[in-house]
Design a protein around this motif. Structure first.
Motif, PDB file in Angstrom:
ATOM      1  N   ALA A  87      -9.180   0.348 -31.645  1.00 55.74           N
ATOM      2  CA  ALA A  87      -8.597  -0.201 -30.340  1.00 55.74           C
ATOM      3  C   ALA A  87      -9.750  -0.363 -29.181  1.00 55.74           C
ATOM      4  CB  ALA A  87      -7.606   0.705 -29.907  1.00 55.74           C
ATOM      5  N   VAL A  88     -10.727   0.409 -29.345  1.00 47.71           N
ATOM      6  CA  VAL A  88     -11.385   0.350 -28.233  1.00 47.71           C
ATOM      7  C   VAL A  88     -13.163  -0.268 -28.643  1.00 47.71           C
ATOM      8  CG1 VAL A  88     -10.891   2.311 -26.708  1.00 47.71           C
ATOM      9  CG2 VAL A  88     -12.536   2.775 -28.700  1.00 47.71           C
ATOM     10  N   GLY A  89     -13.061  -0.824 -30.075  1.00 50.27           N
ATOM     11  CA  GLY A  89     -14.034  -1.416 -30.396  1.00 50.27           C
ATOM     12  C   GLY A  89     -15.036  -0.695 -31.192  1.00 50.27           C
ATOM     13  N   TYR A  90     -14.993   0.539 -31.250  1.00 48.38           N
ATOM     14  CA  TYR A  90     -15.600   1.434 -32.126  1.00 48.38           C
ATOM     15  C   TYR A  90     -15.731   1.176 -33.699  1.00 48.38           C
ATOM     16  CZ  TYR A  90     -16.547   4.874 -28.262  1.00 48.38           C
ATOM     17  OH  TYR A  90     -17.005   5.630 -27.391  1.00 48.38           O
ATOM     18  N   GLN A 134      -8.885  -3.549 -33.756  1.00 40.18           N
ATOM     19  CA  GLN A 134      -7.967  -3.037 -34.745  1.00 40.18           C
ATOM     20  C   GLN A 134      -7.992  -3.879 -35.923  1.00 40.18           C
ATOM     21  OE1 GLN A 134      -4.671  -1.638 -32.360  1.00 40.18           O
ATOM     22  NE2 GLN A 134      -4.974   0.217 -33.156  1.00 40.18           N
ATOM     23  N   VAL A 135      -9.229  -4.295 -36.532  1.00 37.61           N
ATOM     24  CA  VAL A 135      -9.313  -5.278 -37.733  1.00 37.61           C
ATOM     25  C   VAL A 135     -10.034  -4.378 -38.740  1.00 37.61           C
ATOM     26  CG1 VAL A 135      -8.914  -7.099 -36.735  1.00 37.61           C
ATOM     27  CG2 VAL A 135     -11.084  -6.325 -36.720  1.00 37.61           C
ATOM     28  N   GLU A 136      -9.945  -4.752 -40.093  1.00 39.47           N
ATOM     29  CA  GLU A 136     -10.907  -4.137 -40.999  1.00 39.47           C
ATOM     30  C   GLU A 136     -11.308  -5.207 -41.763  1.00 39.47           C
ATOM     31  OE1 GLU A 136     -10.882  -0.546 -44.191  1.00 39.47           O
ATOM     32  OE2 GLU A 136      -9.193  -0.704 -42.733  1.00 39.47           O
ATOM     33  N   GLY A 137     -12.830  -5.167 -42.172  1.00 40.18           N
ATOM     34  CA  GLY A 137     -13.050  -6.293 -42.961  1.00 40.18           C
ATOM     35  C   GLY A 137     -14.620  -5.732 -43.509  1.00 40.18           C
ATOM     36  N   ARG A 138     -15.354  -6.875 -43.832  1.00 38.43           N
ATOM     37  CA  ARG A 138     -16.749  -6.616 -44.497  1.00 38.43           C
ATOM     38  C   ARG A 138     -17.725  -6.762 -43.350  1.00 38.43           C
ATOM     39  NH1 ARG A 138     -16.507  -8.566 -50.501  1.00 38.43           N
ATOM     40  NH2 ARG A 138     -14.455  -7.539 -51.003  1.00 38.43           N
ATOM     41  N   LEU A 139     -18.654  -6.030 -43.135  1.00 36.11           N
ATOM     42  CA  LEU A 139     -19.533  -5.844 -42.182  1.00 36.11           C
ATOM     43  C   LEU A 139     -20.881  -6.604 -42.437  1.00 36.11           C
ATOM     44  CD1 LEU A 139     -20.310  -4.368 -39.340  1.00 36.11           C
ATOM     45  CD2 LEU A 139     -21.465  -2.596 -40.931  1.00 36.11           C
ATOM     46  N   CYS A 140     -20.876  -7.609 -41.346  1.00 32.23           N
ATOM     47  CA  CYS A 140     -21.913  -8.579 -41.424  1.00 32.23           C
ATOM     48  C   CYS A 140     -22.877  -8.412 -40.027  1.00 32.23           C
ATOM     49  CB  CYS A 140     -21.573 -10.178 -41.521  1.00 32.23           C
ATOM     50  SG  CYS A 140     -20.947 -10.396 -43.366  1.00 32.23           S
ATOM     51  N   ILE A 141     -23.919  -8.935 -40.128  1.00 25.17           N
ATOM     52  CA  ILE A 141     -24.703  -9.026 -38.818  1.00 25.17           C
ATOM     53  C   ILE A 141     -25.218 -10.585 -38.852  1.00 25.17           C
ATOM     54  CG2 ILE A 141     -26.781  -8.396 -37.719  1.00 25.17           C
ATOM     55  CD1 ILE A 141     -26.499  -5.828 -39.579  1.00 25.17           C
ATOM     56  N   LYS A 142     -24.794 -11.116 -37.456  1.00 24.15           N
ATOM     57  CA  LYS A 142     -24.820 -12.708 -37.489  1.00 24.15           C
ATOM     58  C   LYS A 142     -26.049 -12.909 -36.621  1.00 24.15           C
ATOM     59  CE  LYS A 142     -21.253 -12.434 -33.764  1.00 24.15           C
ATOM     60  NZ  LYS A 142     -20.066 -12.834 -33.731  1.00 24.15           N
ATOM     61  N   PHE A 143     -27.088 -12.292 -36.358  1.00 21.87           N
ATOM     62  CA  PHE A 143     -28.405 -12.564 -35.624  1.00 21.87           C
ATOM     63  C   PHE A 143     -29.405 -11.535 -35.992  1.00 21.87           C
ATOM     64  CE2 PHE A 143     -31.191 -13.161 -31.779  1.00 21.87           C
ATOM     65  CZ  PHE A 143     -30.833 -14.429 -31.530  1.00 21.87           C
ATOM     66  N   PRO A 144     -30.507 -12.114 -36.021  1.00 21.80           N
ATOM     67  CA  PRO A 144     -31.578 -11.332 -36.560  1.00 21.80           C
ATOM     68  C   PRO A 144     -32.003 -10.234 -35.529  1.00 21.80           C
ATOM     69  CG  PRO A 144     -32.489 -13.584 -35.934  1.00 21.80           C
ATOM     70  CD  PRO A 144     -31.076 -13.501 -35.676  1.00 21.80           C
ATOM     71  N   TRP A 145     -32.362  -9.106 -35.908  1.00 17.62           N
ATOM     72  CA  TRP A 145     -32.857  -7.984 -34.963  1.00 17.62           C
ATOM     73  C   TRP A 145     -34.413  -7.803 -35.521  1.00 17.62           C
ATOM     74  CZ3 TRP A 145     -29.859  -7.958 -39.027  1.00 17.62           C
ATOM     75  CH2 TRP A 145     -30.255  -7.504 -40.376  1.00 17.62           C
ATOM     76  N   PRO A 146     -35.351  -7.213 -34.644  1.00 11.89           N
ATOM     77  CA  PRO A 146     -36.820  -7.111 -35.095  1.00 11.89           C
ATOM     78  C   PRO A 146     -37.140  -6.259 -36.136  1.00 11.89           C
ATOM     79  CG  PRO A 146     -36.456  -6.886 -32.633  1.00 11.89           C
ATOM     80  CD  PRO A 146     -34.878  -6.644 -33.236  1.00 11.89           C
ATOM     81  N   PRO A 178     -15.201  11.682 -33.924  1.00 10.32           N
ATOM     82  CA  PRO A 178     -15.459  11.826 -35.263  1.00 10.32           C
ATOM     83  C   PRO A 178     -15.171  10.882 -36.207  1.00 10.32           C
ATOM     84  CG  PRO A 178     -14.202  13.751 -34.439  1.00 10.32           C
ATOM     85  CD  PRO A 178     -14.220  12.664 -33.421  1.00 10.32           C
ATOM     86  N   THR A 179     -16.163  10.854 -37.337  1.00 10.82           N
ATOM     87  CA  THR A 179     -16.238   9.699 -38.478  1.00 10.82           C
ATOM     88  C   THR A 179     -16.614   8.417 -37.906  1.00 10.82           C
ATOM     89  OG1 THR A 179     -13.788   9.165 -38.523  1.00 10.82           O
ATOM     90  CG2 THR A 179     -14.307  10.862 -39.434  1.00 10.82           C
ATOM     91  N   PHE A 180     -16.358   8.132 -36.734  1.00  6.05           N
ATOM     92  CA  PHE A 180     -17.019   6.728 -36.136  1.00  6.05           C
ATOM     93  C   PHE A 180     -18.310   6.693 -35.864  1.00  6.05           C
ATOM     94  CE2 PHE A 180     -12.404   6.279 -35.856  1.00  6.05           C
ATOM     95  CZ  PHE A 180     -12.116   5.122 -36.214  1.00  6.05           C
ATOM     96  N   ALA A 181     -19.231   5.591 -36.367  1.00  2.00           N
ATOM     97  CA  ALA A 181     -20.408   5.361 -35.868  1.00  2.00           C
ATOM     98  C   ALA A 181     -20.404   4.731 -34.403  1.00  2.00           C
ATOM     99  CB  ALA A 181     -21.263   4.565 -36.724  1.00  2.00           C
ATOM    100  N   THR A 182     -19.296   4.519 -34.095  1.00  4.48           N
ATOM    101  CA  THR A 182     -19.221   3.975 -32.528  1.00  4.48           C
ATOM    102  C   THR A 182     -19.638   2.600 -32.334  1.00  4.48           C
ATOM    103  OG1 THR A 182     -21.019   5.013 -31.269  1.00  4.48           O
ATOM    104  CG2 THR A 182     -18.900   6.160 -31.511  1.00  4.48           C
ATOM    105  N   LEU A 183     -20.734   2.327 -31.348  1.00  2.00           N
ATOM    106  CA  LEU A 183     -20.933   1.006 -30.965  1.00  2.00           C
ATOM    107  C   LEU A 183     -22.117   0.382 -31.674  1.00  2.00           C
ATOM    108  CD1 LEU A 183     -20.105   1.469 -27.132  1.00  2.00           C
ATOM    109  CD2 LEU A 183     -18.721   0.302 -28.681  1.00  2.00           C
ATOM    110  N   PRO A 184     -22.360  -0.873 -31.935  1.00  2.00           N
ATOM    111  CA  PRO A 184     -23.707  -1.453 -32.125  1.00  2.00           C
ATOM    112  C   PRO A 184     -24.903  -1.124 -31.177  1.00  2.00           C
ATOM    113  CG  PRO A 184     -22.239  -3.049 -31.290  1.00  2.00           C
ATOM    114  CD  PRO A 184     -21.378  -1.841 -31.319  1.00  2.00           C
ATOM    115  N   PHE A 185     -26.093  -0.766 -31.646  1.00  2.00           N
ATOM    116  CA  PHE A 185     -27.095  -0.707 -30.835  1.00  2.00           C
ATOM    117  C   PHE A 185     -27.540  -1.838 -30.257  1.00  2.00           C
ATOM    118  CE2 PHE A 185     -31.634  -0.125 -29.792  1.00  2.00           C
ATOM    119  CZ  PHE A 185     -31.502   1.129 -29.176  1.00  2.00           C
TER     120      PHE A 185
END
Length: 635
Positions: free
Chosen positions: A493-496, A446-458, A420-427
């Motif tokens: 901890a699991v990358g979610y 176990q880190v918190e920061g600003r969400l960026c995307i580093k590669f283009p998606w279609p 609950p409350t986690f969008a879990t994993l990148p598509f």
């Protein structure tokens, strides 16, 4: 081939790795095997985020409507494409088959052409959730015109701003719309808006509520007589992969709304692929997204994504509370809906009501539940899981934006274990990065920061209409070579991933960064609380302090309210720690929200800081009257 439908977690990780290591090969295979093209691409991807310039499927030729309609006619021509459920449950639902959709879209395309609309022209669509809306969108795409849908709840001022910004030459609207027990005079709003719009030559008016409307000679025409005369075939215009498909406005945190431009090929490939996997759509399923086509959710996951997969997609004209709070569940039972996609705002509103509204309906057809628009709080997640999904329909908590065009982070049902409350994993294909204040990428978990995307998606937006510099400044200037989402997130901890809210919804109190979402979650756990919103206000000692606007399930007497304030702070202390306690708590009748259900925190911040002199245009809010009530009572 299995890479189009992900079966298990191991396959997800395999595909994900491939999509990151060989993105061009990966997307080429998806594009080649699942879509029809008039001409193949010469290069899969060219990109440079420093400009920013992104090209997918370079020089490919296609028309998205051939992929959404024509190619299905041989095998599923008689299958329902669009299932229209009207506002009034007594009115009959309409089943529009792929064959019928084809002829309706072709007729509309011929009408547009006759009215002088050509490839590249912009057409503004201001319609309620009736079949004409989907048909108009697809007809524009068929002739190569760029559609700009404006949600039919926006004011005349908001409408004229959007029409002028993209220089639309036509408006498609209706006499009015039904919304619950109300009717809204859409034609009147359009007339008012067009006083400010010199570029609009024609207005086509669909009949919906049969009201008397003023028709301006030489400009306005009823739509139906034109459709009756039109030919039911139209050869689709051949489009370049990067030709704009639509413009959709999203409110800027500052200044005028931003017209996000989406292209044809990449958008089609990505929305279709995400739809197939995130909703686990199978051939005879009935899929329902409750959004309005006026928002990106409706573009991608009512129209284009589902139809590209040959799905049956429900279009609902009404609201979740009319004629009663069981309307959603009545529709699920009536049409045996398999996938249900809605907003946390709607879930919270319905969760406040008696469970009788849910329990009298058979929801056993449901296989997947989804949420969109904001992170879902834990209490609402459990209510949805327990009472709607009955613990057997996984919840996909999807994170994405108007700018991204398609879902970016989400569980895949029956594949990704949910929290609950986690969008879990990148598509698949989505490469995320969490950045710190210094602009360094935070590695590991176990880190918190600003969400960026580093590669283009279609499906990413290619620009802001008429203002490429603003596109760069807004999304690509904060971090080198990265798209900045404007959201904060934490990786567990699991990358979610869990979205912690807009970065401007992070409040620094006594040097601590506090995301508003977890605090609101804690407050909303209190049995007396229906909903809450937290903002910061200036504080002499802490820098900022926290102000809570809280809606109670029932308003009690003031002595009880004083106790409630203590209990709420106790709850926050238990969930987060005393550092996050609220200095002020105001019980309010409602929260100012946009039509898509977003809380307008900018307004709440002004009220909290005591500066209500300039609140900006509040007329486009869902409930402008609530602002006055909050100001009167402010502490």
């Amino acid at each position: 081939m299995s890479n189009y439908s992900i079966k298990n977690l191991e396959e997800y990780f395999q595909l994900y790795r491939k999509s990151v290591r060989e993105p061009e090969t990966f997307w080429e295979e998806i594009a080649e095997e699942h879509f029809v093209w008039r001409k193949r691409w010469t290069k899969v991807l060219q990109w440079d985020f420093s400009k920013p310039e992104v090209t997918w499927f370079e020089n490919a030729k296609l028309n998205i409507t051939e992929n959404c309609i024509d190619r299905h006619l041989h095998i599923r021509g008689d299958k329902t494409a669009i299932l229209f459920e009207p506002n009034d449950p007594k009115e009959k639902a309409q089943h529009i088959t792929y064959n019928e959709l084809y002829s309706r879209v072709c007729k509309m395309a011929n009408v547009l052409k006759d009215k002088g609309v050509k490839k590249g022209d912009r057409v503004c669509i201001y319609l309620p959730m009736i079949p004409e809306l989907a048909v108009s969108v697809l007809a524009c795409a068929r002739i190569g015109a760029v559609h700009s849908v404006v949600f039919a709840g926006f004011s005349a001022q908001a409408l004229s701003t959007r029409i002028n910004d993209s220089d639309c030459k036509m408006v498609i609207t209706s006499d009015g719309s039904f919304r619950g027990s109300k009717t809204i005079d859409l034609k009147g709003i359009v007339d008012l808006a067009l006083e400010e719009c010199k570029g609009v030559h024609s207005v086509l008016v669909a009949k919906r509520i049969n009201s008397e409307v003023k028709m301006k000679q030489g400009r306005d025409q009823w739509l139906q007589p034109l459709l009756d005369k039109a030919k039911a075939t139209y050869t689709a215009e051949v489009m370049d992969a990067e030709d704009p498909l639509f413009i959709l406005y999203t409110s800027g945190s500052t200044g005028k709304p931003k017209g996000m431009v989406h292209s044809s090929a990449g958008y089609m490939v990505y929305t279709a692929y995400t739809f197939k996997n995130i909703f686990k759509y199978q051939e005879n399923d009935v899929y329902w997204c409750t959004a309005d086509i006026g928002w990106i959710t409706g573009h991608s996951y009512i129209v284009y994504g589902p139809l590209a997969n040959g799905a049956t997609t429900v279009m609902f004209e009404g609201v979740p509370t009319y004629p009663h709070y069981g309307r959603f569940w009545q529709i699920v039972e009536k049409h045996k809906v398999n996938q249900f996609y809605t907003a946390p705002t709607a879930i919270r509103a319905l969760a406040k009501e008696s469970l009788d509204y849910v329990d009298k309906h058979d929801l056993s057809s449901l296989k997947v539940l989804g949420t969109v628009g904001e992170p879902i709080n834990e209490e609402a997640w459990h209510w949805y899981n327990n009472n709607i999904g009955k613990h057997k329909s996984p919840i996909v908590d999807t994170w994405w934006q108007t700018e991204t065009g398609g879902i970016m982070i989400s569980p895949i049902p029956y594949v990704t274990p949910t929290t609950p409350t986690f969008a879990t994993l990148p598509f698949i294909g989505v490469q995320l990065a969490l950045m710190d204040e210094k602009g360094e990428e935070l590695k590991g978990n176990q880190v918190e920061g600003r969400l960026c995307i580093k590669f283009p998606w279609p499906s990413m937006a290619r620009t802001i209409w008429g203002d490429h510099k603003r596109y760069f400044d807004t999304y690509f200037s904060a971090y080198d070579n990265k798209y900045f989402t404007g959201d904060g997130a934490k990786r567990d901890a699991v990358g979610y991933y869990r979205i912690t809210g807009r970065v401007d919804d992070v409040i620094i109190v006594s040097g601590h960064n506090l995301g508003t979402a977890p605090i609101e979650d804690a407050i909303n756990e209190h049995p007396a609380v229906a909903e809450s919103a937290i903002v910061g206000f200036p504080h002499d000692i802490k820098g900022n302090a926290l102000y809570g606007f809280v809606i109670l399930k029932e308003i009690g007497e003031s002595r009880k309210q004083e106790n409630l304030r203590k209990e709420i702070n106790q709850q926050i202390t238990e969930h987060i720690g005393p550092i996050a306690k609220l200095d002020k708590i105001q019980f309010v009748p409602g929260l100012p929200k946009t039509r898509s259900g977003k809380i307008m925190r900018r307004i709440l911040r002004k009220i909290a800081s005591g500066d209500t002199s300039n609140l900006g245009d509040i007329s486009t809010l869902l409930n402008p009257e609530v602002v006055e009530a909050i100001i009167e009572d402010a502490q």
